[in-house]
Design a protein around this motif. Structure first.
Motif, PDB file in Angstrom:
ATOM      1  N   PHE A   1      35.865  62.168  22.696  1.00 60.57           N
ATOM      2  CA  PHE A   1      34.518  61.941  23.221  1.00 60.57           C
ATOM      3  C   PHE A   1      33.579  63.007  22.676  1.00 60.57           C
ATOM      4  O   PHE A   1      33.812  64.206  22.864  1.00 60.57           O
ATOM      5  N   PRO A   2      32.508  62.585  22.006  1.00 60.09           N
ATOM      6  CA  PRO A   2      31.635  63.577  21.371  1.00 60.09           C
ATOM      7  C   PRO A   2      30.882  64.441  22.382  1.00 60.09           C
ATOM      8  O   PRO A   2      30.501  65.564  22.065  1.00 60.09           O
ATOM      9  N   ASP A   3      30.691  63.916  23.598  1.00 59.78           N
ATOM     10  CA  ASP A   3      29.858  64.682  24.533  1.00 59.78           C
ATOM     11  C   ASP A   3      30.671  65.614  25.425  1.00 59.78           C
ATOM     12  O   ASP A   3      30.184  66.146  26.402  1.00 59.78           O
ATOM     13  N   ILE A   4      31.920  65.812  25.089  1.00 56.87           N
ATOM     14  CA  ILE A   4      32.744  66.700  25.905  1.00 56.87           C
ATOM     15  C   ILE A   4      32.266  68.143  25.758  1.00 56.87           C
ATOM     16  O   ILE A   4      32.084  68.635  24.651  1.00 56.87           O
ATOM     17  N   ASN A   5      32.047  68.760  26.900  1.00 55.86           N
ATOM     18  CA  ASN A   5      31.628  70.150  26.867  1.00 55.86           C
ATOM     19  C   ASN A   5      32.641  70.970  27.662  1.00 55.86           C
ATOM     20  O   ASN A   5      32.679  70.901  28.882  1.00 55.86           O
ATOM     21  N   ILE A   6      33.482  71.695  26.957  1.00 60.82           N
ATOM     22  CA  ILE A   6      34.444  72.554  27.645  1.00 60.82           C
ATOM     23  C   ILE A   6      33.764  73.884  27.927  1.00 60.82           C
ATOM     24  O   ILE A   6      33.406  74.604  26.991  1.00 60.82           O
ATOM     25  N   VAL A   7      33.549  74.190  29.196  1.00 61.04           N
ATOM     26  CA  VAL A   7      32.813  75.413  29.519  1.00 61.04           C
ATOM     27  C   VAL A   7      33.717  76.648  29.454  1.00 61.04           C
ATOM     28  O   VAL A   7      33.237  77.752  29.201  1.00 61.04           O
ATOM     29  N   ALA A   8      35.009  76.453  29.688  1.00 59.74           N
ATOM     30  CA  ALA A   8      35.919  77.601  29.615  1.00 59.74           C
ATOM     31  C   ALA A   8      37.365  77.142  29.597  1.00 59.74           C
ATOM     32  O   ALA A   8      37.696  76.052  30.062  1.00 59.74           O
ATOM     33  N   ASN A   9      38.209  77.978  29.045  1.00 57.35           N
ATOM     34  CA  ASN A   9      39.660  77.798  29.135  1.00 57.35           C
ATOM     35  C   ASN A   9      40.255  78.988  29.870  1.00 57.35           C
ATOM     36  O   ASN A   9      40.027  80.137  29.503  1.00 57.35           O
ATOM     37  N   LEU A  10      40.982  78.692  30.945  1.00 59.75           N
ATOM     38  CA  LEU A  10      41.738  79.739  31.642  1.00 59.75           C
ATOM     39  C   LEU A  10      43.207  79.480  31.332  1.00 59.75           C
ATOM     40  O   LEU A  10      43.762  78.464  31.753  1.00 59.75           O
ATOM     41  N   ASN A  11      43.818  80.358  30.566  1.00 62.01           N
ATOM     42  CA  ASN A  11      45.198  80.130  30.128  1.00 62.01           C
ATOM     43  C   ASN A  11      46.155  81.148  30.749  1.00 62.01           C
ATOM     44  O   ASN A  11      45.848  82.336  30.825  1.00 62.01           O
ATOM     45  N   MET A  12      47.290  80.644  31.197  1.00 60.34           N
ATOM     46  CA  MET A  12      48.304  81.514  31.820  1.00 60.34           C
ATOM     47  C   MET A  12      49.553  81.524  30.955  1.00 60.34           C
ATOM     48  O   MET A  12      50.061  80.464  30.591  1.00 60.34           O
ATOM     49  N   ASP A  13      50.036  82.684  30.635  1.00 55.42           N
ATOM     50  CA  ASP A  13      51.290  82.784  29.890  1.00 55.42           C
ATOM     51  C   ASP A  13      52.000  84.057  30.334  1.00 55.42           C
ATOM     52  O   ASP A  13      51.451  85.159  30.231  1.00 55.42           O
ATOM     53  N   MET A  14      53.215  83.918  30.854  1.00 60.95           N
ATOM     54  CA  MET A  14      54.003  85.055  31.325  1.00 60.95           C
ATOM     55  C   MET A  14      53.292  85.792  32.459  1.00 60.95           C
ATOM     56  O   MET A  14      52.858  86.921  32.298  1.00 60.95           O
ATOM     57  N   ILE A  15      53.187  85.133  33.604  1.00 58.89           N
ATOM     58  CA  ILE A  15      52.461  85.757  34.719  1.00 58.89           C
ATOM     59  C   ILE A  15      53.375  86.051  35.911  1.00 58.89           C
ATOM     60  O   ILE A  15      52.896  86.301  37.007  1.00 58.89           O
ATOM     61  N   GLY A  16      54.708  86.055  35.671  1.00 64.78           N
ATOM     62  CA  GLY A  16      55.610  86.223  36.806  1.00 64.78           C
ATOM     63  C   GLY A  16      56.361  87.545  36.858  1.00 64.78           C
ATOM     64  O   GLY A  16      57.223  87.726  37.706  1.00 64.78           O
ATOM     65  N   ARG A  17      56.039  88.466  35.947  1.00 65.49           N
ATOM     66  CA  ARG A  17      56.821  89.710  35.915  1.00 65.49           C
ATOM     67  C   ARG A  17      55.904  90.922  35.977  1.00 65.49           C
ATOM     68  O   ARG A  17      54.708  90.839  35.740  1.00 65.49           O
ATOM     69  N   ILE A  18      56.520  92.054  36.292  1.00 67.14           N
ATOM     70  CA  ILE A  18      55.813  93.330  36.271  1.00 67.14           C
ATOM     71  C   ILE A  18      56.231  94.050  34.988  1.00 67.14           C
ATOM     72  O   ILE A  18      57.415  94.304  34.776  1.00 67.14           O
ATOM     73  N   ALA A  19      55.273  94.365  34.142  1.00 69.56           N
ATOM     74  CA  ALA A  19      55.596  95.022  32.867  1.00 69.56           C
ATOM     75  C   ALA A  19      55.981  96.481  33.103  1.00 69.56           C
ATOM     76  O   ALA A  19      55.562  97.083  34.097  1.00 69.56           O
ATOM     77  N   PRO A  20      56.806  97.059  32.218  1.00 74.89           N
ATOM     78  CA  PRO A  20      57.279  98.438  32.410  1.00 74.89           C
ATOM     79  C   PRO A  20      56.144  99.448  32.599  1.00 74.89           C
ATOM     80  O   PRO A  20      56.292 100.402  33.355  1.00 74.89           O
TER      81      PRO A  20
END
Ligand code: ZN
Length: 480
Positions: free
Chosen positions: A347-366
């Protein structure tokens, strides 16, 4: 008090903001550590065999996500009647590699190593051209499409920069390490034998690595001269004939993103994309890479966030903008799923205002050790200053995590390119990347479900929900 009057009271109180806050908190009550644990335990179970792109475990994960979307009553995206967004990739691995330097045949994996994606139809004869890496002479443009010889000071650690410096030509690299040491020291994306790719276009060089002892035998000039003299008369002194042939076996793989949609009540054609990749590394030498943190954690969060939006909608507080829930495939081998998504919006009129991406959010880093109440929150700063500000306001109001923008960190540039948000950032779509940091089990079979901190996963998922919910309303109201 019945439901009707609750809504009525809320409507009044929204003007005072207080009820909006408590209502919004209610919507996210379904984001719950126990439920997240159940989902991670399935997605990262051995049954799914590490969810490798194009294999049965990835398909099972896709089915699971699709079933969850269906239960929640999400719509499919664009004109599709399924949540699946299918596409093809080519899986390619070297089948036969040969190298002959001034009529000495070398044996692949014994006398030389090959790194790259080239695939040739016949053997090639060429003249090799020495390039002095220090002086940079002759210039890259003068050796374009030619076979190049280099002798870097620092062996394996210079391979990445060599690979960026030259185009899709062949580069012979002499190293002082033995090939065994080289292989041990050089573990990187470039070292993969199996590649996934979109097309036949090759943009990086093919690299042949040979050890200096072997090189000193096969080259008909003393190779120590290369270091001693640098570039003097490259075409005459340091030119040698070589023959090479690289043949790969290729296979077309079908894979799919899983995309669900919740239509907004007002600005339907403006979208907030919440995403997490669901593929992982599969099984390597008999060990299953379960990928609990990477990234069953993000997918579980995605599903609970979708549920919270449905609750909000059913409570008559739908998002105003539309929300896309995207579970991306083929992230691990090059962000292919998200790349396909951003480049195939019909669709040409699609306007994505933002991407919120989650990757590796379940651990506590050293680096956070005993203090676990944080999340890395990274954005492409040129694009998303407002987003970070919004995330901060929302976090202060609802969650109370320490937001680590990694401003003085050592990896900010690498981190932002590490996961699917990069596909959006390249399209100048503002992004926020939610990330727990690297840990000792990163990309190892030991990234298992029982090591996840489900309490922190719940908090981080809630932060994403509230941020997206605010974003889905007009920015002005989200910012006040
Ligand atoms: Zn990942």
């Amino acid at each position: 008090m019945n439901k009707g009057s609750v809504v009525f009271v809320c409507l009044i109180l929204i003007l005072l903001l207080g009820c909006k806050a408590s209502g919004q908190l209610k919507f996210s009550e379904g984001i719950d550590g126990e439920e997240l644990k159940e989902m991670v335990s399935y997605l990262a179970s051995k049954e799914l065999k590490g969810r490798k792109t194009g294999e049965i475990g990835q398909f099972k994960a896709a089915q699971y996500i699709s079933d969850e979307f269906k239960k929640l009553g999400l719509s499919s995206f664009e004109t599709s009647d399924t949540y699946y967004q299918e596409f093809s990739l080519v899986q390619s691995a070297p089948d036969f590699v040969s190298l002959t330097i001034s009529s000495t045949d070398l044996i692949h994996e014994k006398d030389f190593l090959y790194i790259g994606e080239h695939n040739m139809s016949e053997e090639k004869d060429a003249r090799i051209h020495y390039v002095d890496l220090e002086s940079g002479l002759p210039w890259e443009r003068d050796v374009l499409n030619k076979v190049v010889l280099v002798y870097p000071e620092d062996g394996h650690s210079s391979i990445s920069s060599i690979s960026q410096r030259f185009s899709n030509q062949l580069v012979v690299v002499i190293v002082d390490e033995s090939l065994k040491e080289f292989r041990k020291n050089f573990s990187s994306e470039l070292n993969r034998k199996t590649h996934l790719k979109k097309s036949d276009e090759i943009t990086s060089p093919g690299i042949m690595v040979i050890n200096s002892d072997v090189a000193s035998i096969v080259f008909d000039f003393p190779i120590e001269d290369l270091k001693k003299f640098g570039i003097q008369d490259p075409n005459k002194r340091y030119a040698t004939n070589i023959k090479y042939f690289i043949k790969r076996k290729e296979q077309v793989l079908k894979t799919q993103n899983v995309i669900g949609l919740l239509e907004g009540s007002e600005q339907k054609h403006e979208y907030v994309v919440i995403s997490a990749h669901y593929d992982h590394e599969g099984e390597i030498n008999g060990a299953i890479f379960q990928g609990a943190d990477d990234n069953a954690s993000g997918v579980a969060a995605l599903l609970d966030i979708a549920e919270s939006f449905v609750v909000a909608k059913n409570s008559r507080f739908p998002p105003k903008k539309s929300i896309i829930f995207a579970a991306f495939t083929a992230e691990e081998q090059g962000l292919f799923g998200s790349d396909h998504f951003v480049n195939n919006l019909t669709f040409p009129d699609i306007n994505i205002v933002a991407n919120l991406n989650m990757d590796m959010i379940g651990r506590i880093a050293p680096e956070y050790d005993d203090y676990g109440n944080y999340v890395y929150l990274l954005g492409e700063d040129k694009l998303s200053d407002d987003l970070k500000r919004l995330a901060k306001i929302v976090n202060d109001q609802y969650i109370g995590l320490d937001l680590d923008f990694n401003q003085d960190g050592i990896y900010p540039e690498n981190y932002i390119k590490l996961s699917d948000q990069w596909s959006f950032a390249k399209k100048e779509i503002p992004v926020l990347f939610y990330f727990g940091g690297l840990h000792d089990d990163y990309h190892l079979p030991s990234d298992t479900p029982e090591k996840i901190d489900y309490g922190i996963l719940e908090k981080r998922a809630k932060l994403v929900f509230h941020t997206a919910y605010h974003l889905s309303h007009a920015l002005e109201s989200a910012m006040d």
